[in-house]
Write an enzyme that holds these catalytic residues in place. Sequence first.
Site, PDB file in Angstrom:
ATOM      1  N   ASP A 150     -69.420 114.311  94.724  1.00  0.00           N
ATOM      2  CA  ASP A 150     -67.961 114.425  94.894  1.00  0.00           C
ATOM      3  C   ASP A 150     -67.592 114.953  96.289  1.00  0.00           C
ATOM      4  O   ASP A 150     -66.433 115.247  96.552  1.00  0.00           O
ATOM      5  CB  ASP A 150     -67.341 115.298  93.785  1.00  0.00           C
ATOM      6  CG  ASP A 150     -67.834 116.746  93.837  1.00  0.00           C
ATOM      7  OD1 ASP A 150     -68.692 117.060  94.701  1.00  0.00           O
ATOM      8  OD2 ASP A 150     -67.383 117.567  93.011  1.00  0.00           O
ATOM      9  N   HIS A 169     -68.235 133.319 107.139  1.00  0.00           N
ATOM     10  CA  HIS A 169     -67.308 132.235 106.800  1.00  0.00           C
ATOM     11  C   HIS A 169     -65.896 132.445 107.343  1.00  0.00           C
ATOM     12  O   HIS A 169     -65.011 131.645 107.063  1.00  0.00           O
ATOM     13  CB  HIS A 169     -67.253 132.077 105.276  1.00  0.00           C
ATOM     14  CG  HIS A 169     -66.670 133.289 104.608  1.00  0.00           C
ATOM     15  ND1 HIS A 169     -67.294 134.517 104.590  1.00  0.00           N
ATOM     16  CD2 HIS A 169     -65.492 133.480 103.972  1.00  0.00           C
ATOM     17  CE1 HIS A 169     -66.534 135.391 103.971  1.00  0.00           C
ATOM     18  NE2 HIS A 169     -65.429 134.793 103.583  1.00  0.00           N
ATOM     19  N   ASP A 170     -65.688 133.528 108.083  1.00  0.00           N
ATOM     20  CA  ASP A 170     -64.341 133.807 108.589  1.00  0.00           C
ATOM     21  C   ASP A 170     -64.218 133.693 110.109  1.00  0.00           C
ATOM     22  O   ASP A 170     -63.111 133.791 110.640  1.00  0.00           O
ATOM     23  CB  ASP A 170     -63.910 135.229 108.190  1.00  0.00           C
ATOM     24  CG  ASP A 170     -63.556 135.334 106.714  1.00  0.00           C
ATOM     25  OD1 ASP A 170     -63.107 134.331 106.135  1.00  0.00           O
ATOM     26  OD2 ASP A 170     -63.746 136.426 106.136  1.00  0.00           O
ATOM     27  N   ASP A 201     -65.017 142.077  98.499  1.00  0.00           N
ATOM     28  CA  ASP A 201     -63.998 141.551  99.395  1.00  0.00           C
ATOM     29  C   ASP A 201     -62.976 142.647  99.717  1.00  0.00           C
ATOM     30  O   ASP A 201     -62.550 143.385  98.821  1.00  0.00           O
ATOM     31  CB  ASP A 201     -63.305 140.380  98.675  1.00  0.00           C
ATOM     32  CG  ASP A 201     -62.440 139.544  99.584  1.00  0.00           C
ATOM     33  OD1 ASP A 201     -62.974 138.965 100.541  1.00  0.00           O
ATOM     34  OD2 ASP A 201     -61.215 139.460  99.324  1.00  0.00           O
ATOM     35  N   ASN A 258     -73.514 116.069  92.870  1.00  0.00           N
ATOM     36  CA  ASN A 258     -72.905 115.053  91.999  1.00  0.00           C
ATOM     37  C   ASN A 258     -72.039 114.046  92.741  1.00  0.00           C
ATOM     38  O   ASN A 258     -71.281 113.291  92.135  1.00  0.00           O
ATOM     39  CB  ASN A 258     -72.105 115.725  90.867  1.00  0.00           C
ATOM     40  CG  ASN A 258     -70.940 116.541  91.420  1.00  0.00           C
ATOM     41  OD1 ASN A 258     -70.780 116.649  92.645  1.00  0.00           O
ATOM     42  ND2 ASN A 258     -70.131 117.098  90.546  1.00  0.00           N
ATOM     43  N   GLU A 289     -66.795 144.632 102.390  1.00  0.00           N
ATOM     44  CA  GLU A 289     -66.094 144.189 103.594  1.00  0.00           C
ATOM     45  C   GLU A 289     -64.984 145.190 103.884  1.00  0.00           C
ATOM     46  O   GLU A 289     -64.003 145.268 103.141  1.00  0.00           O
ATOM     47  CB  GLU A 289     -65.497 142.798 103.369  1.00  0.00           C
ATOM     48  CG  GLU A 289     -64.693 142.307 104.549  1.00  0.00           C
ATOM     49  CD  GLU A 289     -63.791 141.116 104.226  1.00  0.00           C
ATOM     50  OE1 GLU A 289     -63.602 140.263 105.088  1.00  0.00           O
ATOM     51  OE2 GLU A 289     -63.257 141.056 103.094  1.00  0.00           O
ATOM     52  N   ASP A 308     -69.834 137.443  95.007  1.00  0.00           N
ATOM     53  CA  ASP A 308     -68.653 137.928  95.722  1.00  0.00           C
ATOM     54  C   ASP A 308     -67.703 138.539  94.687  1.00  0.00           C
ATOM     55  O   ASP A 308     -67.412 137.913  93.663  1.00  0.00           O
ATOM     56  CB  ASP A 308     -67.970 136.755  96.437  1.00  0.00           C
ATOM     57  CG  ASP A 308     -67.466 137.131  97.801  1.00  0.00           C
ATOM     58  OD1 ASP A 308     -66.788 138.160  97.879  1.00  0.00           O
ATOM     59  OD2 ASP A 308     -67.742 136.414  98.769  1.00  0.00           O
ATOM     60  N   ASP A 368     -74.306 119.101  97.921  1.00  0.00           N
ATOM     61  CA  ASP A 368     -73.579 118.450  96.827  1.00  0.00           C
ATOM     62  C   ASP A 368     -74.586 117.692  95.959  1.00  0.00           C
ATOM     63  O   ASP A 368     -75.385 116.907  96.476  1.00  0.00           O
ATOM     64  CB  ASP A 368     -72.544 117.485  97.449  1.00  0.00           C
ATOM     65  CG  ASP A 368     -71.838 116.641  96.408  1.00  0.00           C
ATOM     66  OD1 ASP A 368     -71.835 117.036  95.224  1.00  0.00           O
ATOM     67  OD2 ASP A 368     -71.286 115.587  96.790  1.00  0.00           O
ATOM     68  N   ASP A 423     -72.316 122.324  95.262  1.00  0.00           N
ATOM     69  CA  ASP A 423     -72.258 122.893  93.911  1.00  0.00           C
ATOM     70  C   ASP A 423     -73.528 123.673  93.586  1.00  0.00           C
ATOM     71  O   ASP A 423     -74.476 123.710  94.379  1.00  0.00           O
ATOM     72  CB  ASP A 423     -72.006 121.783  92.880  1.00  0.00           C
ATOM     73  CG  ASP A 423     -72.912 120.584  93.110  1.00  0.00           C
ATOM     74  OD1 ASP A 423     -74.118 120.803  93.331  1.00  0.00           O
ATOM     75  OD2 ASP A 423     -72.416 119.428  93.103  1.00  0.00           O
TER      76      ASP A 423
HETATM   77  C1  NOJ Z   1     -61.838 138.272 103.160  1.00  0.00           C
HETATM   78  C2  NOJ Z   1     -62.614 137.006 102.995  1.00  0.00           C
HETATM   79  O1  NOJ Z   1     -63.785 137.077 103.773  1.00  0.00           O
HETATM   80  C3  NOJ Z   1     -61.709 135.870 103.408  1.00  0.00           C
HETATM   81  O2  NOJ Z   1     -62.393 134.654 103.465  1.00  0.00           O
HETATM   82  C4  NOJ Z   1     -60.564 135.817 102.432  1.00  0.00           C
HETATM   83  O3  NOJ Z   1     -59.651 134.826 102.861  1.00  0.00           O
HETATM   84  C5  NOJ Z   1     -59.819 137.147 102.348  1.00  0.00           C
HETATM   85  N1  NOJ Z   1     -60.718 138.252 102.240  1.00  0.00           N
HETATM   86  C6  NOJ Z   1     -58.932 137.190 101.135  1.00  0.00           C
HETATM   87  O4  NOJ Z   1     -59.697 137.290  99.977  1.00  0.00           O
END
Ligand code: NOJ
Length: 564
Positions: free
Chosen positions: A44, A349-350, A222, A42, A284, A121, A40, A48
Amino acid sequence: MQNKKKPQQKSNQSNSESEDTVPWWKDAVVYQIYPRSFQDSNGDGIGDLQGIIDRLDYLNGKEDSLGIDAIWLSPIYPSPMIDFGYDISDYHNIDPIFGDMYTFKILLKECHKRNIKVIMDLVINHTSDKHPWFMESKSSIDNPKRDWYIWKKAVNGKVPNNWMAAFGGRGWEWDESTQEYYFHGFTVEQPDLNWRNPEVRNEIIKMIRFWLDLGVDGFRLDVVNYYFKDDKFRDNPSHFFNGIREYERQDHIFDRNLPETHEFLQDFRELLDSYDGDRMSVGEVFMHPPGNAELPASFYGLEKKELHMAFNFSFLFCKWDTRSFKKVIQDWERNLKEDMWPNYTLSNHDQKRHITRYEKGNQTILRAKISAIMLLTLRGTPFLYYGEEIGMNSDSIPRKFIQDPLGVKYWPLFAGRDNCRQPMCWNKDENFGFSTNSPWLPTSKEGSITNVEEGSKNSNSLLNLYKKLITIRKKEKALQRGSQKLLFINNDKILAYIRIYKEQKIIILLNFTQEETRFFSGDEIGGYDRGKVLFSTNRKEESYFDLNIIALLPYEGIIIKLET
Ligand code: NOJ
């Protein structure tokens, strides 16, 4: 428009690569940044673009940088942030939370100065429900954009078919004012685009050109296998015992993996190839439950070129057990045709971070090291996830702080994905140097094995191991480009393989257990009595390793160069 080159027509993946023309993404180590959580600038509490710029020297360009070659940015476009950017409301801009277009252009320039490529992305299966396209589409049945999304009348007063949303519940949402349902594969606020409408496709292509013209180096697509839906809207067949949720119990033959997607991807690839600089794509391919490499392989393009790579998520589901990793490696090597390039990833991230998945008391750090050596020496592009190099874990987050829609609304028992999206730990300061304000997600002292400042000082740290491995991978062409063969395949304690490029031969030996191993190599290594240690978790580099007897310490990882 600069950067354009004449379109090349190639009919399959193969291209005449020579030593100097290997595309950058094959030699690269890619680093995924979740922008909300990196730095970050700034105050908040949310990461960023300026924050990323401030940290670029950490990534590459300096002698002690990590040394990665590309960053993939999770979405930074304007968004209501229901799904933290995977719900886009404007494809041509930057969300003010992250900065603006001017800052993005500086980021791009600063990355390129340091030989870092930038991968965006591309979320084009759906938009946000606040995207002007959807607002128009929703405004009336005869709006010109009505058909840009998937609208259906009720059937006998009920939803049009049995399609579900991946996050849970029915995929159909009733719109009171126009008296029709629209389809959403994820949250209600993420309506799916109608890919059968040529205007939609044209608009998306125009948008992709916009980013290519700006100079971005590639895209992560995605849920690329979701775009097209059955034009007859047939019900998916159900398998009663396949999973807990209705979504998992369906065979998704009518709402996923439709052949029309491949036609689009062929056009998309032609577009990328018409630009110079080897613009790349990685998709993906969403599979639940995870399957083998056959489906991802089909997205590389069987007849004509499509994606450069489809993600290999299989390591995300491997138990700590050599057999399970070996199975994945064999499966990918078997299913990918000669010119299809593999890739590996341990965290994203999932999913829960791998440090946590493989947690076991004081063995955790040793496992983190072994898995890093594996990831950075296998044949294929490694995708790192920010923070794995300092051993960030997926600490559970107190329920009151949870923000991910999966954890809040759709699947509360599972608590969502926030625990793999926590702020980066840069130092020991308050908020770990991430922000001067309290971060959007909490961090804790136990949340990471080390931090960047401390890890950089300690020669034995996980961070320094990542740095060394990336340096070695770049120096030794056999690790970047060499062929690969598994060795001692029936030995369940170790994972071993040989990488060969021209005259160069490199052997990787990884002991996945807490026990020593000692066995005769027999004729598996053929003709070599000893090799030089390029890297080891336990012994001196440049020392010699006896290849007649494979003797490894507990959790020892070692990279050996064979000398002729
Ligand atoms: C796959 C992404 O990796 C995930 O984070 C997202 O929630 C879903 N697609 C919907 O876009």
